[in-house]
Design a protein around this motif. Structure first.
Motif, PDB file in Angstrom:
ATOM      1  N   LEU A  98       0.807  -1.217   0.000  1.00 25.16           N
ATOM      2  CA  LEU A  98       0.000   0.000   0.000  1.00 25.16           C
ATOM      3  C   LEU A  98       0.837   1.263   0.000  1.00 25.16           C
ATOM      4  O   LEU A  98       0.302   2.351  -0.194  1.00 25.16           O
ATOM      5  CB  LEU A  98      -0.915   0.012   1.223  1.00 25.16           C
ATOM      6  CG  LEU A  98      -1.955  -1.103   1.276  1.00 25.16           C
ATOM      7  CD1 LEU A  98      -2.791  -0.958   2.537  1.00 25.16           C
ATOM      8  CD2 LEU A  98      -2.842  -1.107   0.048  1.00 25.16           C
ATOM      9  N   ALA A  99       2.122   1.166   0.173  1.00 20.33           N
ATOM     10  CA  ALA A  99       2.949   2.354   0.320  1.00 20.33           C
ATOM     11  C   ALA A  99       3.155   3.112  -0.974  1.00 20.33           C
ATOM     12  O   ALA A  99       3.678   4.213  -0.990  1.00 20.33           O
ATOM     13  CB  ALA A  99       4.328   1.973   0.895  1.00 20.33           C
ATOM     14  N   GLY A 100       2.717   2.572  -2.091  1.00 23.68           N
ATOM     15  CA  GLY A 100       2.996   3.181  -3.373  1.00 23.68           C
ATOM     16  C   GLY A 100       2.258   4.462  -3.629  1.00 23.68           C
ATOM     17  O   GLY A 100       2.720   5.301  -4.387  1.00 23.68           O
ATOM     18  N   CYS A 101       1.059   4.662  -3.065  1.00 26.31           N
ATOM     19  CA  CYS A 101       0.263   5.846  -3.337  1.00 26.31           C
ATOM     20  C   CYS A 101      -0.050   6.532  -2.020  1.00 26.31           C
ATOM     21  O   CYS A 101       0.008   5.928  -0.969  1.00 26.31           O
ATOM     22  CB  CYS A 101      -1.028   5.468  -4.057  1.00 26.31           C
ATOM     23  SG  CYS A 101      -0.728   4.563  -5.584  1.00 26.31           S
TER      24      CYS A 101
ATOM     25  N   GLY B  89     -10.708   9.522 -10.188  1.00 21.90           N
ATOM     26  CA  GLY B  89      -9.455   9.514  -9.446  1.00 21.90           C
ATOM     27  C   GLY B  89      -9.684   8.985  -8.045  1.00 21.90           C
ATOM     28  O   GLY B  89     -10.572   9.465  -7.332  1.00 21.90           O
ATOM     29  N   VAL B  90      -8.903   7.962  -7.660  1.00 21.40           N
ATOM     30  CA  VAL B  90      -9.092   7.293  -6.370  1.00 21.40           C
ATOM     31  C   VAL B  90      -7.748   7.044  -5.696  1.00 21.40           C
ATOM     32  O   VAL B  90      -6.686   7.177  -6.306  1.00 21.40           O
ATOM     33  CB  VAL B  90      -9.825   5.935  -6.548  1.00 21.40           C
ATOM     34  CG1 VAL B  90     -11.202   6.144  -7.143  1.00 21.40           C
ATOM     35  CG2 VAL B  90      -9.000   4.994  -7.427  1.00 21.40           C
ATOM     36  N   SER B  91      -7.812   6.667  -4.442  1.00 18.48           N
ATOM     37  CA  SER B  91      -6.620   6.220  -3.715  1.00 18.48           C
ATOM     38  C   SER B  91      -6.406   4.736  -3.974  1.00 18.48           C
ATOM     39  O   SER B  91      -7.360   3.985  -4.200  1.00 18.48           O
ATOM     40  CB  SER B  91      -6.790   6.455  -2.212  1.00 18.48           C
ATOM     41  OG  SER B  91      -5.697   5.899  -1.489  1.00 18.48           O
ATOM     42  N   GLY B  92      -5.163   4.323  -3.928  1.00 14.91           N
ATOM     43  CA  GLY B  92      -4.863   2.904  -4.066  1.00 14.91           C
ATOM     44  C   GLY B  92      -4.314   2.296  -2.804  1.00 14.91           C
ATOM     45  O   GLY B  92      -4.014   1.104  -2.768  1.00 14.91           O
ATOM     46  N   ASP B  93      -4.180   3.113  -1.726  1.00 21.04           N
ATOM     47  CA  ASP B  93      -3.547   2.581  -0.516  1.00 21.04           C
ATOM     48  C   ASP B  93      -4.233   2.993   0.777  1.00 21.04           C
ATOM     49  O   ASP B  93      -3.665   2.878   1.860  1.00 21.04           O
ATOM     50  CB  ASP B  93      -2.073   2.994  -0.456  1.00 21.04           C
ATOM     51  CG  ASP B  93      -1.878   4.450  -0.050  1.00 21.04           C
ATOM     52  OD1 ASP B  93      -2.780   5.271  -0.320  1.00 21.04           O
ATOM     53  OD2 ASP B  93      -0.829   4.766   0.532  1.00 21.04           O
ATOM     54  N   THR B  94      -5.467   3.510   0.667  1.00 18.06           N
ATOM     55  CA  THR B  94      -6.201   3.870   1.876  1.00 18.06           C
ATOM     56  C   THR B  94      -7.133   2.711   2.221  1.00 18.06           C
ATOM     57  O   THR B  94      -8.239   2.613   1.697  1.00 18.06           O
ATOM     58  CB  THR B  94      -6.990   5.177   1.679  1.00 18.06           C
ATOM     59  OG1 THR B  94      -6.105   6.198   1.200  1.00 18.06           O
ATOM     60  CG2 THR B  94      -7.608   5.630   2.991  1.00 18.06           C
TER      61      THR B  94
ATOM     62  N   ARG C 106      -8.357   5.722 -11.931  1.00 12.97           N
ATOM     63  CA  ARG C 106      -6.968   6.155 -11.984  1.00 12.97           C
ATOM     64  C   ARG C 106      -6.502   6.407 -10.559  1.00 12.97           C
ATOM     65  O   ARG C 106      -7.070   7.248  -9.860  1.00 12.97           O
ATOM     66  CB  ARG C 106      -6.809   7.415 -12.832  1.00 12.97           C
ATOM     67  CG  ARG C 106      -7.114   7.181 -14.304  1.00 12.97           C
ATOM     68  CD  ARG C 106      -6.676   8.341 -15.168  1.00 12.97           C
ATOM     69  NE  ARG C 106      -7.027   8.095 -16.562  1.00 12.97           N
ATOM     70  CZ  ARG C 106      -6.789   8.939 -17.562  1.00 12.97           C
ATOM     71  NH1 ARG C 106      -6.206  10.103 -17.309  1.00 12.97           N
ATOM     72  NH2 ARG C 106      -7.146   8.642 -18.794  1.00 12.97           N
ATOM     73  N   VAL C 107      -5.498   5.678 -10.123  1.00 14.80           N
ATOM     74  CA  VAL C 107      -4.942   5.865  -8.785  1.00 14.80           C
ATOM     75  C   VAL C 107      -4.098   7.138  -8.816  1.00 14.80           C
ATOM     76  O   VAL C 107      -3.170   7.259  -9.620  1.00 14.80           O
ATOM     77  CB  VAL C 107      -4.096   4.656  -8.362  1.00 14.80           C
ATOM     78  CG1 VAL C 107      -3.412   4.921  -7.019  1.00 14.80           C
ATOM     79  CG2 VAL C 107      -4.972   3.408  -8.274  1.00 14.80           C
ATOM     80  N   ILE C 108      -4.448   8.075  -7.958  1.00 12.22           N
ATOM     81  CA  ILE C 108      -3.796   9.382  -7.979  1.00 12.22           C
ATOM     82  C   ILE C 108      -3.306   9.769  -6.590  1.00 12.22           C
ATOM     83  O   ILE C 108      -3.765   9.236  -5.584  1.00 12.22           O
ATOM     84  CB  ILE C 108      -4.752  10.473  -8.510  1.00 12.22           C
ATOM     85  CG1 ILE C 108      -5.964  10.637  -7.571  1.00 12.22           C
ATOM     86  CG2 ILE C 108      -5.205  10.157  -9.926  1.00 12.22           C
ATOM     87  CD1 ILE C 108      -6.882  11.800  -7.933  1.00 12.22           C
ATOM     88  N   GLN C 109      -2.364  10.693  -6.555  1.00 11.76           N
ATOM     89  CA  GLN C 109      -1.942  11.303  -5.304  1.00 11.76           C
ATOM     90  C   GLN C 109      -2.968  12.356  -4.904  1.00 11.76           C
ATOM     91  O   GLN C 109      -3.629  12.953  -5.757  1.00 11.76           O
ATOM     92  CB  GLN C 109      -0.569  11.963  -5.473  1.00 11.76           C
ATOM     93  CG  GLN C 109       0.547  11.007  -5.820  1.00 11.76           C
ATOM     94  CD  GLN C 109       1.024  10.195  -4.633  1.00 11.76           C
ATOM     95  OE1 GLN C 109       0.685  10.492  -3.488  1.00 11.76           O
ATOM     96  NE2 GLN C 109       1.807   9.167  -4.891  1.00 11.76           N
ATOM     97  N   ALA C 110      -3.075  12.625  -3.635  1.00 14.86           N
ATOM     98  CA  ALA C 110      -4.018  13.647  -3.180  1.00 14.86           C
ATOM     99  C   ALA C 110      -3.703  15.000  -3.798  1.00 14.86           C
ATOM    100  O   ALA C 110      -4.604  15.775  -4.133  1.00 14.86           O
ATOM    101  CB  ALA C 110      -3.993  13.743  -1.657  1.00 14.86           C
ATOM    102  N   SER C 111      -2.424  15.292  -3.993  1.00 13.45           N
ATOM    103  CA  SER C 111      -2.018  16.578  -4.559  1.00 13.45           C
ATOM    104  C   SER C 111      -2.417  16.730  -6.020  1.00 13.45           C
ATOM    105  O   SER C 111      -2.397  17.839  -6.559  1.00 13.45           O
ATOM    106  CB  SER C 111      -0.505  16.756  -4.420  1.00 13.45           C
ATOM    107  OG  SER C 111       0.182  15.689  -5.065  1.00 13.45           O
TER     108      SER C 111
END
Length: 308
Positions: free
Chosen positions: A17-20, A76-81, A116-121
């Protein structure tokens, strides 16, 4: 120094999970006077209630017409939460509370959903340039963001809290207990700043993501982690040596689905879908599946506020 012996599966999950990244969000401002961008749909300059969204509409055709990526809803979503939006290591599929809401909206629109897995920023930038049509990534609604994006009605009310070691959960009484302690939150967030307003002697430690904070906690590099209760509950579910103790909330974090500022017809349609999900029990089903097992409390859908 405490030594935590963790199962291999827990370490593997944290590494995966640390990737995003998950990013906490700024607190709402009392009001905003920044004018709307040229050509954007009219959004009130005054913002006395950031949770207020546009009145719902069942006009699916108008909503579909506003999809930048024609024929599909790109989200756009999280991939590690964990439990909100995460990649399941058993099958490689994205799952979670936010993912389930995106699926319901795509179904109502009658189009396939592309994630699409995205960063919050990246959330606002990717909406602006049309790479995504919607953000479903535990994004807090506030007045400042209303000058940049459009939000749905609030679909979940989160709060900021603190995670500590399971051996300290019963004795934790609040931020004052963190004086002189190392508290971790993702870089460029206000999570630790919120606590430092209450307890200035907190020692802030940054990591790239909340999963990075969990790894630091496991390595005894920090003493606590702070963030939204939804995120912290997911971390605690991954590591039995952590816990989110009973505590007063530090801040309110109302989540909204975000859209390009001009996509008002799409927002109105999504609000009609959220209304239906509240009425037919689907909201409760999704909550019971993804968040209740970790938050361990019953919840009811937020009451929508319209009239923007």
């Amino acid at each position: 120094m405490r030594i935590r012996v963790l199962a291999v599966t827990l370490t593997a999950t944290a590494a995966l999970l640390a990737g995003c990244g998950y990013d906490a969000t700024p607190l709402p401002k009392a009001e905003n006077s920044t004018p709307a961008a040229p050509g954007a749909a009219a959004t009130p300059v005054e913002c006395t209630n950031p949770t207020q969204s546009y009145d719902p509409s069942g006009d699916k055709a108008a909503a579909v017409k506003q999809l930048t990526n024609k024929g599909r809803l790109v989200v756009g979503v999280s991939g590690d939460t964990y439990k909100m939006g995460f990649t399941d290591p058993t099958d490689g599929k994205l799952k979670g509370f936010d993912i389930a809401f995106a699926e319901e909206i795509g179904k109502a629109l009658g189009v396939p959903v592309e994630y699409r897995v995205i960063q919050a920023s990246d959330r606002i930038t990717m909406l602006d340039d049309g790479r995504i049509d919607m953000v479903a990534r535990n994004m807090t609604v506030n007045c400042d963001r209303w000058t940049q994006v459009a939000f749905s009605a609030v679909y979940y009310n989160a709060t900021q809290k603190v995670l500590v070691g399971s051996d300290e959960a019963d004795t934790y009484t609040g931020p004052a207990d963190l004086a002189g302690k190392r508290v971790c939150a993702p870089a460029s967030t206000t999570s630790v700043a919120n606590i430092k307003k209450i307890e200035p002697d907190v020692v802030a430690v940054e990591a790239g993501t909340h999963t990075g904070c969990l790894i630091k906690f496991q390595n005894s590099e920090v003493d606590a982690i702070t963030g939204d209760d939804t995120v912290l509950a997911g971390l605690a579910a991954q590591d039995p040596y952590t816990a989110v103790p009973q505590q007063e909330k530090l801040t309110d974090e109302p989540y909204g689905l975000a859209f390009n500022k001009g996509d008002v017809a799409l927002v109105r349609f999504v609000n009609s879908v959220l209304d239906q999900m509240r009425a037919n029990g689907r909201w409760t089903e999704i909550y019971d599946q993804w968040l209740k097992p970790t938050l361990t409390v019953d919840a009811t859908p937020p009451t929508p506020v319209y009239g923007r």
